[in-house]
Design a protein around this motif. Sequence first.
Motif, PDB file in Angstrom:
ATOM      1  N   LEU A 446    -122.798 -61.140 -21.733  1.00 41.53           N
ATOM      2  CA  LEU A 446    -121.826 -60.065 -21.535  1.00 41.53           C
ATOM      3  C   LEU A 446    -121.890 -59.559 -20.104  1.00 41.53           C
ATOM      4  N   ARG A 447    -120.716 -59.404 -19.487  1.00 38.85           N
ATOM      5  CA  ARG A 447    -120.656 -58.814 -18.153  1.00 38.85           C
ATOM      6  C   ARG A 447    -120.860 -57.319 -18.290  1.00 38.85           C
ATOM      7  N   PRO A 448    -121.846 -56.734 -17.592  1.00 45.31           N
ATOM      8  CA  PRO A 448    -122.077 -55.298 -17.696  1.00 45.31           C
ATOM      9  C   PRO A 448    -120.806 -54.522 -17.346  1.00 45.31           C
ATOM     10  N   GLU A 449    -120.405 -53.623 -18.237  1.00 43.12           N
ATOM     11  CA  GLU A 449    -119.138 -52.925 -18.041  1.00 43.12           C
ATOM     12  C   GLU A 449    -119.178 -51.556 -18.698  1.00 43.12           C
ATOM     13  N   VAL A 450    -118.536 -50.601 -18.066  1.00 36.76           N
ATOM     14  CA  VAL A 450    -118.334 -49.268 -18.623  1.00 36.76           C
ATOM     15  C   VAL A 450    -116.829 -49.007 -18.661  1.00 36.76           C
ATOM     16  N   VAL A 451    -116.319 -48.583 -19.823  1.00 37.11           N
ATOM     17  CA  VAL A 451    -114.884 -48.352 -20.000  1.00 37.11           C
ATOM     18  C   VAL A 451    -114.648 -46.871 -20.306  1.00 37.11           C
ATOM     19  N   VAL A 452    -113.754 -46.253 -19.542  1.00 33.84           N
ATOM     20  CA  VAL A 452    -113.341 -44.866 -19.791  1.00 33.84           C
ATOM     21  C   VAL A 452    -111.950 -44.916 -20.417  1.00 33.84           C
ATOM     22  N   SER A 453    -111.823 -44.403 -21.630  1.00 39.14           N
ATOM     23  CA  SER A 453    -110.540 -44.406 -22.338  1.00 39.14           C
ATOM     24  C   SER A 453    -110.060 -42.974 -22.526  1.00 39.14           C
ATOM     25  N   ALA A 454    -108.744 -42.787 -22.459  1.00 39.52           N
ATOM     26  CA  ALA A 454    -108.176 -41.444 -22.629  1.00 39.52           C
ATOM     27  C   ALA A 454    -106.800 -41.542 -23.260  1.00 39.52           C
ATOM     28  N   HIS A 455    -106.511 -40.624 -24.156  1.00 33.00           N
ATOM     29  CA  HIS A 455    -105.157 -40.471 -24.695  1.00 33.00           C
ATOM     30  C   HIS A 455    -104.987 -39.057 -25.225  1.00 33.00           C
ATOM     31  N   ARG A 456    -103.731 -38.619 -25.309  1.00 37.92           N
ATOM     32  CA  ARG A 456    -103.415 -37.276 -25.787  1.00 37.92           C
ATOM     33  C   ARG A 456    -102.798 -37.366 -27.173  1.00 37.92           C
ATOM     34  N   PHE A 457    -103.183 -36.416 -28.017  1.00 38.11           N
ATOM     35  CA  PHE A 457    -102.636 -36.380 -29.373  1.00 38.11           C
ATOM     36  C   PHE A 457    -102.653 -34.942 -29.868  1.00 38.11           C
ATOM     37  N   ARG A 458    -101.466 -34.394 -30.157  1.00 36.97           N
ATOM     38  CA  ARG A 458    -101.327 -33.035 -30.691  1.00 36.97           C
ATOM     39  C   ARG A 458    -102.082 -32.001 -29.855  1.00 36.97           C
ATOM     40  N   LYS A 459    -101.788 -31.978 -28.569  1.00 36.11           N
ATOM     41  CA  LYS A 459    -102.359 -31.012 -27.620  1.00 36.11           C
ATOM     42  C   LYS A 459    -103.878 -31.105 -27.515  1.00 36.11           C
ATOM     43  N   MET A 460    -104.403 -32.291 -27.822  1.00 36.66           N
ATOM     44  CA  MET A 460    -105.841 -32.541 -27.649  1.00 36.66           C
ATOM     45  C   MET A 460    -106.003 -33.768 -26.754  1.00 36.66           C
ATOM     46  N   LEU A 461    -106.990 -33.716 -25.880  1.00 33.54           N
ATOM     47  CA  LEU A 461    -107.321 -34.850 -25.023  1.00 33.54           C
ATOM     48  C   LEU A 461    -108.533 -35.557 -25.616  1.00 33.54           C
ATOM     49  N   HIS A 462    -108.360 -36.825 -25.952  1.00 35.96           N
ATOM     50  CA  HIS A 462    -109.437 -37.633 -26.532  1.00 35.96           C
ATOM     51  C   HIS A 462    -109.942 -38.591 -25.454  1.00 35.96           C
ATOM     52  N   VAL A 463    -111.238 -38.513 -25.167  1.00 34.41           N
ATOM     53  CA  VAL A 463    -111.848 -39.324 -24.109  1.00 34.41           C
ATOM     54  C   VAL A 463    -113.072 -40.019 -24.677  1.00 34.41           C
ATOM     55  N   SER A 464    -113.255 -41.267 -24.283  1.00 35.94           N
ATOM     56  CA  SER A 464    -114.489 -41.975 -24.649  1.00 35.94           C
ATOM     57  C   SER A 464    -115.028 -42.706 -23.433  1.00 35.94           C
ATOM     58  N   VAL A 465    -116.353 -42.708 -23.291  1.00 31.02           N
ATOM     59  CA  VAL A 465    -117.054 -43.464 -22.251  1.00 31.02           C
ATOM     60  C   VAL A 465    -117.946 -44.463 -22.981  1.00 31.02           C
ATOM     61  N   THR A 466    -117.600 -45.731 -22.856  1.00 34.05           N
ATOM     62  CA  THR A 466    -118.266 -46.776 -23.637  1.00 34.05           C
ATOM     63  C   THR A 466    -118.885 -47.806 -22.707  1.00 34.05           C
ATOM     64  N   ASP A 467    -120.148 -48.174 -22.989  1.00 29.85           N
ATOM     65  CA  ASP A 467    -120.778 -49.265 -22.240  1.00 29.85           C
ATOM     66  C   ASP A 467    -121.243 -50.334 -23.211  1.00 29.85           C
ATOM     67  N   ASN A 468    -121.527 -51.514 -22.695  1.00 31.78           N
ATOM     68  CA  ASN A 468    -122.041 -52.615 -23.523  1.00 31.78           C
ATOM     69  C   ASN A 468    -123.493 -52.910 -23.174  1.00 31.78           C
ATOM     70  N   GLY A 469    -124.230 -51.825 -22.882  1.00 32.86           N
ATOM     71  CA  GLY A 469    -125.621 -51.983 -22.475  1.00 32.86           C
ATOM     72  C   GLY A 469    -126.600 -51.919 -23.631  1.00 32.86           C
ATOM     73  N   ARG A 470    -127.709 -51.207 -23.437  1.00 27.80           N
ATOM     74  CA  ARG A 470    -128.838 -51.222 -24.379  1.00 27.80           C
ATOM     75  C   ARG A 470    -128.518 -50.636 -25.743  1.00 27.80           C
ATOM     76  N   GLY A 471    -127.768 -49.559 -25.745  1.00 27.05           N
ATOM     77  CA  GLY A 471    -127.509 -48.894 -27.018  1.00 27.05           C
ATOM     78  C   GLY A 471    -128.483 -47.759 -27.273  1.00 27.05           C
ATOM     79  N   LEU A 472    -128.249 -47.011 -28.341  1.00 26.00           N
ATOM     80  CA  LEU A 472    -129.065 -45.853 -28.692  1.00 26.00           C
ATOM     81  C   LEU A 472    -130.207 -46.240 -29.630  1.00 26.00           C
TER      82      LEU A 472
END
Length: 530
Positions: A446-472
């Motif tokens: 896997l190529r090390p990568e961090v993805v920032v995703s954003a979208h709006r829904f019903r006056k709320m901003l939904h954001v996610s920061v996802t990586d494909n690294g070690r994990g929790l």
Amino acid sequence: MSTLRDLAEEHTHLRPADIDHLHRIAGDWQLLSDLSFADLLLWVPVDADGTFLCVAQVRPTTAPTAYQDDQVGRIVGGPEVAHLGVAYSQGRIWREGDPVWYGDVPARHEAIPVRLRTAEGEAGEVIAVVGRDTNLSTARTPSQLELNYLTTADDLAQMIADGTFPPPRHPGETTSAPRVGDGLVRLDAGGKVTYASPNAQSAYRRLGYASHLVGEDLAALHRRLAGDPLDGTEASNGILAALRGEAPPRREIDARGATMLTRALPLMPAGVPIGALVLVRDITEVRRRDRALITKDATIREIHHRVKNNLQTVAALLRLQARRVAMPEARVALEESVRRVASIALVHETLSMSSDEAVEFDGIVDRVASAATEVAATEVSVGMRRRGSFGVLPAEIATSLVMVLNELLLNAVEHGFPPADETEEAPVAGASGMVPVAAPEVDPSLRPEVVVSAHRFRKMLHVSVTDNGRGLPPDFDAERGSRLGLQIVRALITGELRGTIELRAGANGGTEAVLVVPLARNTHDGRSQG
């Protein structure tokens, strides 16, 4: 309520150019309605049997309406619309007939054929009819103002029948324009004033002209009154253009601290230039408020610029101090503070170039993500990608959110992708400042990568920061994390942003931080604002 275009396309066979012309009429016919003291209804033929459909209506602001109910969408035929049939088939203005009654309201019918001129400038075929219906319940002996209004209205009605009204709109010109009630001046073919309404006289008096306007050469008067010779020349040329049958753009005249907006319209019934109609509006207070807002906006931008400079100075001082500190832990803490201060400075830098207290946040996220890969203490090359759009965010949300994303991105890069030879325990990705745990194996394909995703829904901003690294780790608890980075993120999300955050294992490995932030903020009295 269906629009003019919807009704015309659904019930008639009018061409797009015809419908566009009807839209132009509906955009300018308040002027004719006010001058006529009458309701105007735009009728289009539905069938060959004489049935008509009302696609638009306007009521006068100078007289009571003839219709209490809206007529748009009404389809009528037979004797009730016989006058419309005459105007449509014969191509002439119909003014015959006795008054009719709508309930308790007596009204006078008139019908004006609507033509669209051809590309060669010839009068085309009749495409619709404007019904001019006057409420007669308040009929009285007309004053000089009313007589001039009605005479001018008849000239404009003939121009509609000729296809020369309304004039084409100039590029970038808004629909806002002086109205009949603001002030009206009528000129003869030589440009001399034959009538000026009391409101028009008052507007010119504010510019410094105390005499009566009747008999004055208006183009020459504009040149004399204007404080700026260029403005005076442009306003004067607009009057002369209207006298030649052209439709000049609206002009403003500034004099003695006052500002007047003018609109000149040619009067060409039956194609014969007989003068011009000039509408004027005193916009002194409007321009004063505009100047105050411009000054305020410039002041706010300057404040943001200075805040940005001060934050950069603070960051520079912290950076100098970090270089002089011998303890590695203290140096790291100072360098982290430098990055946090710099991320806030990014928001103020953007606001200093904006005309309001809101920022296009996508560009800020991209810059923070790029900086995270450059300054993160890791030997692994990590790719950054943004998916979706944050859109425009108010400053109070943007300032806190950029700090949160800065923490999450830095920690995702630094702790999610350790050097290949690292074998001892290390913090994991995505959880800013987590407790060290034994690092699991990372899929080398896997190529090390961090993805920032954003979208709006019903006056709320939904954001996610996802990586494909070690994990929790299995026993990870975000609420009990004691490191500063995690505390900053949690405090900003739940406090300043009034949102939520969840740190969890990614669906395909790695770590995912999910944020939900309300876009409507609560004011001090409990009400919300967007």
